[in-house]
Design a protein around this motif. Sequence first.
Motif, PDB file in Angstrom:
ATOM      1  N   LYS A 155     -24.508-117.783 -52.234  1.00 52.27           N
ATOM      2  CA  LYS A 155     -24.063-117.498 -53.598  1.00 52.27           C
ATOM      3  C   LYS A 155     -23.887-118.790 -54.401  1.00 52.27           C
ATOM      4  O   LYS A 155     -24.267-119.872 -53.970  1.00 52.27           O
ATOM      5  CB  LYS A 155     -22.773-116.688 -53.558  1.00 52.27           C
ATOM      6  CG  LYS A 155     -22.944-115.330 -52.898  1.00 52.27           C
ATOM      7  CD  LYS A 155     -21.643-114.553 -52.865  1.00 52.27           C
ATOM      8  CE  LYS A 155     -21.828-113.203 -52.191  1.00 52.27           C
ATOM      9  NZ  LYS A 155     -20.558-112.435 -52.127  1.00 52.27           N
ATOM     10  N   SER A 156     -23.293-118.678 -55.577  1.00 53.65           N
ATOM     11  CA  SER A 156     -23.133-119.824 -56.485  1.00 53.65           C
ATOM     12  C   SER A 156     -21.842-120.580 -56.201  1.00 53.65           C
ATOM     13  O   SER A 156     -20.925-120.077 -55.537  1.00 53.65           O
ATOM     14  CB  SER A 156     -23.127-119.346 -57.933  1.00 53.65           C
ATOM     15  OG  SER A 156     -21.907-118.661 -58.221  1.00 53.65           O
ATOM     16  N   ALA A 164     -19.471-121.246 -58.358  1.00 51.89           N
ATOM     17  CA  ALA A 164     -18.330-120.560 -58.973  1.00 51.89           C
ATOM     18  C   ALA A 164     -17.823-119.426 -58.092  1.00 51.89           C
ATOM     19  O   ALA A 164     -16.615-119.162 -58.036  1.00 51.89           O
ATOM     20  CB  ALA A 164     -18.720-120.032 -60.351  1.00 51.89           C
ATOM     21  N   GLU A 165     -18.729-118.767 -57.384  1.00 51.47           N
ATOM     22  CA  GLU A 165     -18.331-117.665 -56.512  1.00 51.47           C
ATOM     23  C   GLU A 165     -17.689-118.146 -55.219  1.00 51.47           C
ATOM     24  O   GLU A 165     -16.812-117.478 -54.656  1.00 51.47           O
ATOM     25  CB  GLU A 165     -19.553-116.797 -56.188  1.00 51.47           C
ATOM     26  CG  GLU A 165     -20.123-116.040 -57.377  1.00 51.47           C
ATOM     27  CD  GLU A 165     -21.439-115.363 -57.039  1.00 51.47           C
ATOM     28  OE1 GLU A 165     -21.474-114.124 -57.060  1.00 51.47           O
ATOM     29  OE2 GLU A 165     -22.431-116.082 -56.774  1.00 51.47           O
ATOM     30  N   ILE A 166     -18.094-119.301 -54.736  1.00 51.86           N
ATOM     31  CA  ILE A 166     -17.630-119.787 -53.434  1.00 51.86           C
ATOM     32  C   ILE A 166     -16.393-120.681 -53.547  1.00 51.86           C
ATOM     33  O   ILE A 166     -15.521-120.671 -52.669  1.00 51.86           O
ATOM     34  CB  ILE A 166     -18.763-120.550 -52.723  1.00 51.86           C
ATOM     35  CG1 ILE A 166     -19.987-119.655 -52.542  1.00 51.86           C
ATOM     36  CG2 ILE A 166     -18.302-121.084 -51.364  1.00 51.86           C
ATOM     37  CD1 ILE A 166     -21.229-120.402 -52.089  1.00 51.86           C
ATOM     38  N   TYR A 214     -12.733-120.143 -52.395  1.00 51.96           N
ATOM     39  CA  TYR A 214     -12.487-119.915 -50.969  1.00 51.96           C
ATOM     40  C   TYR A 214     -12.739-121.157 -50.131  1.00 51.96           C
ATOM     41  O   TYR A 214     -12.828-121.077 -48.898  1.00 51.96           O
ATOM     42  CB  TYR A 214     -13.392-118.772 -50.481  1.00 51.96           C
ATOM     43  CG  TYR A 214     -13.253-117.520 -51.310  1.00 51.96           C
ATOM     44  CD1 TYR A 214     -12.172-116.665 -51.139  1.00 51.96           C
ATOM     45  CD2 TYR A 214     -14.192-117.221 -52.306  1.00 51.96           C
ATOM     46  CE1 TYR A 214     -12.028-115.525 -51.916  1.00 51.96           C
ATOM     47  CE2 TYR A 214     -14.049-116.084 -53.094  1.00 51.96           C
ATOM     48  CZ  TYR A 214     -12.972-115.241 -52.892  1.00 51.96           C
ATOM     49  OH  TYR A 214     -12.828-114.122 -53.670  1.00 51.96           O
ATOM     50  N   ASP A 231     -18.788-119.042 -47.517  1.00 52.15           N
ATOM     51  CA  ASP A 231     -20.240-119.042 -47.672  1.00 52.15           C
ATOM     52  C   ASP A 231     -20.755-120.481 -47.759  1.00 52.15           C
ATOM     53  O   ASP A 231     -20.381-121.220 -48.662  1.00 52.15           O
ATOM     54  CB  ASP A 231     -20.592-118.262 -48.947  1.00 52.15           C
ATOM     55  CG  ASP A 231     -22.080-118.218 -49.255  1.00 52.15           C
ATOM     56  OD1 ASP A 231     -22.885-118.638 -48.406  1.00 52.15           O
ATOM     57  OD2 ASP A 231     -22.421-117.759 -50.358  1.00 52.15           O
ATOM     58  N   THR A 269     -25.570-126.398 -55.091  1.00 48.10           N
ATOM     59  CA  THR A 269     -24.361-125.732 -54.614  1.00 48.10           C
ATOM     60  C   THR A 269     -23.735-126.412 -53.403  1.00 48.10           C
ATOM     61  O   THR A 269     -22.519-126.670 -53.384  1.00 48.10           O
ATOM     62  CB  THR A 269     -24.668-124.263 -54.284  1.00 48.10           C
ATOM     63  OG1 THR A 269     -25.449-123.695 -55.338  1.00 48.10           O
ATOM     64  CG2 THR A 269     -23.389-123.467 -54.107  1.00 48.10           C
ATOM     65  N   ASP A 308     -28.172-122.119 -60.063  1.00 52.42           N
ATOM     66  CA  ASP A 308     -26.713-122.268 -60.027  1.00 52.42           C
ATOM     67  C   ASP A 308     -26.277-123.289 -61.074  1.00 52.42           C
ATOM     68  O   ASP A 308     -26.040-124.458 -60.760  1.00 52.42           O
ATOM     69  CB  ASP A 308     -26.205-122.671 -58.645  1.00 52.42           C
ATOM     70  CG  ASP A 308     -24.676-122.614 -58.553  1.00 52.42           C
ATOM     71  OD1 ASP A 308     -24.032-122.250 -59.572  1.00 52.42           O
ATOM     72  OD2 ASP A 308     -24.117-122.923 -57.487  1.00 52.42           O
ATOM     73  N   THR A 316     -23.482-123.396 -62.402  1.00 49.55           N
ATOM     74  CA  THR A 316     -22.066-123.734 -62.212  1.00 49.55           C
ATOM     75  C   THR A 316     -21.869-124.914 -61.272  1.00 49.55           C
ATOM     76  O   THR A 316     -20.767-125.480 -61.220  1.00 49.55           O
ATOM     77  CB  THR A 316     -21.279-122.528 -61.664  1.00 49.55           C
ATOM     78  OG1 THR A 316     -21.679-122.241 -60.308  1.00 49.55           O
ATOM     79  CG2 THR A 316     -21.509-121.292 -62.523  1.00 49.55           C
TER      80      THR A 316
END
Length: 333
Positions: free
Chosen positions: A102-103, A105-107, A110, A117, A146, A182, A184
Amino acid sequence: MVSKLVLVMFVPVFVCSCVSIQKDTSLAKMKVLIDTDANNELDDQHALAYAFLNDAVFDVIGVTVNNTRNGYGIQGQYDEAERIIKLFNKEGQVPLFMGADKSYAEIAPYISENGFDGQPAVDFIIAEALKMQDEKLVLAPVGKLTNIALAILKEPRIIDKVRVVWLGGNYPDPGEYNLDNDTTAVNPVVESGVDFEMVTVRYGAPSGTSAVAVVPDEIEQHMRGKGPVSDNTIIGRHGGEFNRFGDYSANLFAEAEMYGNPPSRALFDMVVLAVLKNESWGEKVEIPAPKLLGNSWVDVPGNPNKIIYWQNFNRDAIVHDLFELMQKTTPKQ
């Protein structure tokens, strides 16, 4: 990885008789970690191959993968990188790690959790960077940024220990495949203050890596049947069995759509390794670090943080170097 319909004018390779300059073999190899979306098209495979062929120049300490569109998922990216590693008998020598699907911003929320991820690749990047003492580890991301952005977020101490040379961006124009996969991740890397260089793509323009293109006839002449023979036989991503990269290169070109007049494909990603090997094969420009808004660059003239972008690549020298290396490593009959 770069994937985009491009129009490029093909310029034939001219082989010149030049004075041979011997490298000082006492100099240490450049430590490089290649971060790739290997299965999107065909330029990542040639970037990996070029790095392995230049084993007198590069110490490839590892390969990490990320996922971009058209790559059949993160497993597809991993599997294709593994194929190239096996074709050069590098398994067990060059570790391979799975990175971000994923991107950024999504990772990023966490990043402190175990099992996020992309963690295997991110942790490997951090561990290798922290080992560096008197030199910087060259991170060569040829896909989205990323994994690099996540590594900087998780361990900012690596900022002073790495040099990031990214294949991406059409600077000063907007867009480009790696960037768009990505957006972000771009500002977190650029704004971190890390040594950052952008090897521009510039679709259809003679000043970008899209101009470093080859036609299928060149591949047939200079790649098929050439290069070292592997101890391994791989099944290619389009099927078929291969035990040398030259034949796999020919297969990748045979299965790919050609663009431009004459029809050709660019070896975008390979250019990063080429200019790392020989800086005279491109032009470096230092500028105040711009900011990415959406997928467009905004210049920040007073920014004390500087970056470098690369343009105006010597297509003939770069492509001929690949072909020459393939010929030199072909076993004699």
